[in-house]
Write an enzyme that holds these catalytic residues in place. Structure first.
Site, mmCIF file in Angstrom:
data_model
loop_
_atom_site.group_PDB
_atom_site.id
_atom_site.type_symbol
_atom_site.label_atom_id
_atom_site.label_comp_id
_atom_site.label_asym_id
_atom_site.label_seq_id
_atom_site.Cartn_x
_atom_site.Cartn_y
_atom_site.Cartn_z
ATOM 1 N N CYS A 31 48.733 45.372 39.186
ATOM 2 C CA CYS A 31 49.497 44.609 38.197
ATOM 3 C C CYS A 31 49.374 45.266 36.821
ATOM 4 O O CYS A 31 48.296 45.278 36.231
ATOM 5 C CB CYS A 31 48.968 43.172 38.179
ATOM 6 S SG CYS A 31 49.473 42.188 36.775
ATOM 7 N N CYS A 34 48.140 43.093 34.012
ATOM 8 C CA CYS A 34 46.718 42.795 34.251
ATOM 9 C C CYS A 34 45.840 43.928 33.734
ATOM 10 O O CYS A 34 44.773 43.682 33.160
ATOM 11 C CB CYS A 34 46.444 42.589 35.736
ATOM 12 S SG CYS A 34 47.313 41.200 36.476
#
Length: 104
Positions: A31, A34
Site C-alpha cells: 500500500c 501506508c
C-alpha cells in the site's frame, strides 16, 4: 518508533492497556499511502514516547484483527482508550492530524 504487533500480542498490548492511549496503524507493505504513513507514525511515536503507545498491524498477516474492527481501507488509524476504540481516521494523516486524533 512504532512496534509491529500481530494477533498474538494485540489483546495484551492494545486492549489490555488501561493507562495510556494506544494508536494502531493498520497497513500493508504493498500500500503506497501506508508506506508514506509509516514514517509519520514513527515520528509521532518518538515525539510522544511515554504519553501514548503506538503499534502497527499488517492487515495481510493479521487479517483477523482487521476484520474485528471492520478495516476496509488502509491506512486506517485507530485510537484505543481503556481497551475501547475512541477515535478513527482513514487515509494518509499528517503529524498534526495524529495529534488531534489522539488528543495529545
Amino acid at each position: 518508533m512504532a512496534k509491529e504487533i500481530g494477533s498474538a500480542e494485540f489483546d495484551a498490548e492494545v486492549i489490555g492497556e488501561k493507562e495510556l492511549p494506544v494508536l494502531v496503524d493498520f497497513w500493508a507493505p504493498w500500500c503506497g499511502p501506508c508506506r508514506s504513513q509509516g514514517p509519520i507514525v514513527d515520528q509521532f511515536a518518538k515525539q510522544n514516547e511515554g504519553k501514548i503507545k503506538v503499534y502497527k498491524v499488517n492487515v495481510d498477516e493479521s487479517g483477523d484483527i482487521a476484520a474485528r474492527y471492520g478495516i476496509m481501507s488502509i491506512p486506517t488509524l485507530l485510537v484505543f482508550r481503556g481497551g475501547q476504540v475512541a477515535n478513527k481516521a482513514v487515509g494518509l494523516q499528517n503529524i498534526n492530524a495524529l495529534k488531534s486524533l489522539t488528543e495529545i
